[in-house]
Motif scaffolding. Structure first.
Motif, PDB file in Angstrom:
ATOM      1  N   ASP A  34      -2.932  -9.021 -12.614  1.00 26.15           N
ATOM      2  CA  ASP A  34      -4.167  -8.389 -13.293  1.00 26.15           C
ATOM      3  C   ASP A  34      -5.133  -8.575 -12.675  1.00 26.15           C
ATOM      4  OD1 ASP A  34      -3.700  -9.515 -15.732  1.00 26.15           O
ATOM      5  OD2 ASP A  34      -3.363 -11.573 -14.938  1.00 26.15           O
ATOM      6  N   GLY A  35      -6.104  -7.622 -12.509  1.00 22.27           N
ATOM      7  CA  GLY A  35      -7.779  -7.328 -12.093  1.00 22.27           C
ATOM      8  C   GLY A  35      -7.169  -6.209 -10.814  1.00 22.27           C
ATOM      9  N   GLN A  36      -5.984  -5.544 -11.122  1.00 23.24           N
ATOM     10  CA  GLN A  36      -6.044  -4.895  -9.862  1.00 23.24           C
ATOM     11  C   GLN A  36      -6.048  -3.263 -10.479  1.00 23.24           C
ATOM     12  OE1 GLN A  36      -2.264  -6.670  -7.585  1.00 23.24           O
ATOM     13  NE2 GLN A  36      -1.168  -4.854  -8.807  1.00 23.24           N
ATOM     14  N   PRO A  37      -6.179  -3.349 -11.851  1.00 18.47           N
ATOM     15  CA  PRO A  37      -5.555  -2.123 -12.205  1.00 18.47           C
ATOM     16  C   PRO A  37      -6.464  -0.966 -11.000  1.00 18.47           C
ATOM     17  CG  PRO A  37      -7.994  -2.602 -12.995  1.00 18.47           C
ATOM     18  CD  PRO A  37      -7.568  -3.626 -12.473  1.00 18.47           C
ATOM     19  N   GLY A  38      -6.005   0.372 -10.657  1.00 14.17           N
ATOM     20  CA  GLY A  38      -6.006   1.734  -9.830  1.00 14.17           C
ATOM     21  C   GLY A  38      -5.326   1.743  -8.723  1.00 14.17           C
ATOM     22  N   SER A  39      -4.439   0.341  -8.290  1.00 13.09           N
ATOM     23  CA  SER A  39      -3.794   0.570  -7.948  1.00 13.09           C
ATOM     24  C   SER A  39      -3.001   1.257  -7.311  1.00 13.09           C
ATOM     25  CB  SER A  39      -3.499  -0.501  -7.259  1.00 13.09           C
ATOM     26  OG  SER A  39      -2.219  -1.837  -7.883  1.00 13.09           O
ATOM     27  N   LEU A  40      -1.774   2.021  -8.414  1.00 11.03           N
ATOM     28  CA  LEU A  40      -0.623   2.343  -8.452  1.00 11.03           C
ATOM     29  C   LEU A  40      -0.595   4.117  -8.868  1.00 11.03           C
ATOM     30  CD1 LEU A  40       1.756   0.331  -9.765  1.00 11.03           C
ATOM     31  CD2 LEU A  40       1.737   0.576  -7.229  1.00 11.03           C
ATOM     32  N   ARG A  41      -2.120   4.798  -9.356  1.00  9.03           N
ATOM     33  CA  ARG A  41      -2.127   5.462 -10.049  1.00  9.03           C
ATOM     34  C   ARG A  41      -2.240   6.973  -9.088  1.00  9.03           C
ATOM     35  NH1 ARG A  41      -7.395   3.761 -13.660  1.00  9.03           N
ATOM     36  NH2 ARG A  41      -6.897   2.386 -15.067  1.00  9.03           N
ATOM     37  N   GLN A  94       1.745  11.667  -6.974  1.00 10.34           N
ATOM     38  CA  GLN A  94       2.347  11.496  -6.118  1.00 10.34           C
ATOM     39  C   GLN A  94       4.141  11.603  -6.331  1.00 10.34           C
ATOM     40  OE1 GLN A  94       1.412   9.186  -2.384  1.00 10.34           O
ATOM     41  NE2 GLN A  94       0.026   9.615  -2.331  1.00 10.34           N
ATOM     42  N   ILE A  95       4.300  10.875  -6.460  1.00 12.13           N
ATOM     43  CA  ILE A  95       5.925  10.972  -7.371  1.00 12.13           C
ATOM     44  C   ILE A  95       5.729  11.905  -8.556  1.00 12.13           C
ATOM     45  CG2 ILE A  95       7.264   9.686  -8.760  1.00 12.13           C
ATOM     46  CD1 ILE A  95       6.407   7.125  -7.329  1.00 12.13           C
ATOM     47  N   SER A  96       5.037  12.400  -9.179  1.00 13.35           N
ATOM     48  CA  SER A  96       5.296  13.350 -10.354  1.00 13.35           C
ATOM     49  C   SER A  96       4.843  14.943  -9.359  1.00 13.35           C
ATOM     50  CB  SER A  96       4.039  12.882 -11.104  1.00 13.35           C
ATOM     51  OG  SER A  96       3.946  11.906 -11.925  1.00 13.35           O
ATOM     52  N   LYS A  97       4.574  14.527  -8.266  1.00 11.81           N
ATOM     53  CA  LYS A  97       4.409  16.148  -7.796  1.00 11.81           C
ATOM     54  C   LYS A  97       5.686  16.704  -7.376  1.00 11.81           C
ATOM     55  CE  LYS A  97      -0.462  16.207  -7.102  1.00 11.81           C
ATOM     56  NZ  LYS A  97      -1.264  16.300  -6.322  1.00 11.81           N
ATOM     57  N   SER A  98       6.762  14.851  -6.961  1.00 11.86           N
ATOM     58  CA  SER A  98       7.835  15.712  -5.556  1.00 11.86           C
ATOM     59  C   SER A  98       9.214  14.977  -6.525  1.00 11.86           C
ATOM     60  CB  SER A  98       7.930  14.728  -4.506  1.00 11.86           C
ATOM     61  OG  SER A  98       6.223  14.622  -4.350  1.00 11.86           O
ATOM     62  N   ALA A  99       8.442  14.587  -7.638  1.00  7.49           N
ATOM     63  CA  ALA A  99      10.539  14.342  -8.073  1.00  7.49           C
ATOM     64  C   ALA A  99      10.790  14.543  -9.418  1.00  7.49           C
ATOM     65  CB  ALA A  99      10.665  12.662  -7.848  1.00  7.49           C
ATOM     66  N   GLY A 100      12.259  14.605  -9.866  1.00 10.50           N
ATOM     67  CA  GLY A 100      12.015  15.097 -11.588  1.00 10.50           C
ATOM     68  C   GLY A 100      11.905  13.771 -12.522  1.00 10.50           C
ATOM     69  N   VAL A 156      10.233  -2.460   2.157  1.00 14.40           N
ATOM     70  CA  VAL A 156      11.238  -2.501   2.664  1.00 14.40           C
ATOM     71  C   VAL A 156      10.819  -0.671   3.130  1.00 14.40           C
ATOM     72  CG1 VAL A 156      13.600  -0.927   2.993  1.00 14.40           C
ATOM     73  CG2 VAL A 156      12.656  -3.427   1.584  1.00 14.40           C
ATOM     74  N   GLN A 157      10.707  -0.789   4.375  1.00  8.29           N
ATOM     75  CA  GLN A 157      10.445   0.857   5.132  1.00  8.29           C
ATOM     76  C   GLN A 157      11.381   1.543   5.039  1.00  8.29           C
ATOM     77  OE1 GLN A 157       9.339  -0.171   9.680  1.00  8.29           O
ATOM     78  NE2 GLN A 157      10.953   1.990   9.846  1.00  8.29           N
ATOM     79  N   LYS A 158      11.217   2.355   4.511  1.00  7.76           N
ATOM     80  CA  LYS A 158      11.742   3.946   3.601  1.00  7.76           C
ATOM     81  C   LYS A 158      11.763   4.756   5.324  1.00  7.76           C
ATOM     82  CE  LYS A 158      10.489   2.329  -0.428  1.00  7.76           C
ATOM     83  NZ  LYS A 158      10.195   1.190  -0.031  1.00  7.76           N
ATOM     84  N   PRO A 159      12.583   6.116   5.053  1.00 10.19           N
ATOM     85  CA  PRO A 159      12.737   6.867   6.030  1.00 10.19           C
ATOM     86  C   PRO A 159      11.304   7.471   6.851  1.00 10.19           C
ATOM     87  CG  PRO A 159      14.596   6.719   4.897  1.00 10.19           C
ATOM     88  CD  PRO A 159      13.765   5.989   4.717  1.00 10.19           C
ATOM     89  N   ASP A 160      10.291   8.019   5.220  1.00  9.84           N
ATOM     90  CA  ASP A 160       9.109   8.772   5.967  1.00  9.84           C
ATOM     91  C   ASP A 160       8.077   8.096   5.784  1.00  9.84           C
ATOM     92  OD1 ASP A 160       9.448   8.419   3.248  1.00  9.84           O
ATOM     93  OD2 ASP A 160      10.190  10.252   2.008  1.00  9.84           O
ATOM     94  N   ARG A 161       8.218   6.841   5.519  1.00  9.62           N
ATOM     95  CA  ARG A 161       7.109   5.466   5.619  1.00  9.62           C
ATOM     96  C   ARG A 161       6.499   5.817   4.057  1.00  9.62           C
ATOM     97  NH1 ARG A 161       7.442   3.056  10.227  1.00  9.62           N
ATOM     98  NH2 ARG A 161       8.082   3.352  11.858  1.00  9.62           N
ATOM     99  N   LEU A 162       7.267   5.497   3.078  1.00  4.86           N
ATOM    100  CA  LEU A 162       6.022   6.501   1.973  1.00  4.86           C
ATOM    101  C   LEU A 162       6.567   4.470   1.121  1.00  4.86           C
ATOM    102  CD1 LEU A 162       7.666   9.487   0.449  1.00  4.86           C
ATOM    103  CD2 LEU A 162       4.633   8.370   1.682  1.00  4.86           C
ATOM    104  N   PRO A 163       5.588   4.139   0.054  1.00  3.71           N
ATOM    105  CA  PRO A 163       5.894   2.685  -0.773  1.00  3.71           C
ATOM    106  C   PRO A 163       7.210   3.576  -1.493  1.00  3.71           C
ATOM    107  CG  PRO A 163       4.360   4.000  -1.175  1.00  3.71           C
ATOM    108  CD  PRO A 163       4.672   4.301   0.085  1.00  3.71           C
TER     109      PRO A 163
END
Length: 228
Positions: A8-15, A20-26, A215-222
């Motif tokens: 609760d109380g963290q709106p906007g943190s993932l938008r 970004q995901i919508s631009k890169s993935a299906g 977890v650390q990904k190869p490109d260091r993205l979340p």
């Protein structure tokens, strides 16, 4: 990605991440622990964030999503927001079948907990067996040439390495991998093991990715970008 633990109380943190995901993935695949303690208000926060995502969203729940006893309401809120929730079901996006269950704990390899002794132990093991059977039942219906298995709990020990040894049995179960290896699977994704390792393989060679945000990904993205 997995283990968003939306509070609760963290709106906007993932938008922005979802944009970004919508631009890169299906498709966006969410691997459980979508909320921090499984409250309807936390589910509503995530539902609002998901409006930023313009690709199909597929997911399973995790143990945190069950914590408050409102799992049915959490499911309804997220499904109303467009999440294709997999709980022993499959869905297809662009020719790729996504098959999902939450999974359960129980340990790995020859040290898996066996159904012996007290009723409480037998009940615990039965839950792990049931999740593996539900996964097998739905996998038998998949006709796609490409299939992705979506879990919360880990199916192999390699992707939990880095966690304290004492909690390995609570992070996943090899019964899931035994089921996966009966079928042709392009990739397996899971979360739950925040300190685990990004990549491993089942005994039969299926690729497994721990996509918990920590977890650390190869490109260091979340999130992880996986091609199947």
């Amino acid at each position: 990605m997995g283990d968003l633990h939306v509070k609760d109380g963290q709106p906007g943190s993932l938008r922005e991440v979802f944009r970004q995901i919508s631009k890169s993935a299906g498709a966006l695949v969410l691997c459980g622990d979508l909320t921090d303690t499984g409250t309807p208000s936390q589910a509503r926060v995530l539902a609002e964030e998901l409006r930023a995502c313009t690709v199909p969203v597929i997911g399973v729940l995790g143990n945190h999503d069950y914590e408050s006893g409102h799992v049915d309401e959490v499911k309804q809120i997220l499904c109303d927001a467009g999440l294709r929730l997999l709980d022993g079901q499959a869905t297809e996006v662009n020719g790729v079948a996504f098959v999902g269950v939450k999974g359960f704990a129980g340990g790995f390899g020859p040290r898996m907990l066996s159904s012996f002794g007290e009723l409480a132990i037998k009940t615990f093991v039965a839950e792990a067996v049931n999740e593996a059977m539900r996964l097998e039942n739905i996998m038998r219906t998949v006709n796609s040439q490409r299939a992705v298995v979506v879990l919360h709990y880990a199916p192999i020990v390699e992707t939990v390495e880095g966690e304290p040894l004492e909690i390995y049995p609570f992070l996943g179960c090899s019964r899931l991998a035994e089921t996966i290896d009966r079928f042709r699977v392009s990739a397996v994704v899971h979360g739950h093991a925040h300190r685990g390792k990004y990549e491993g393989r089942t005994p039969a060679g299926a690729r497994v990715y721990n996509v918990a945000v920590h977890v650390q990904k190869p490109d260091r993205l979340p999130y992880a970008l996986i091609t199947v």
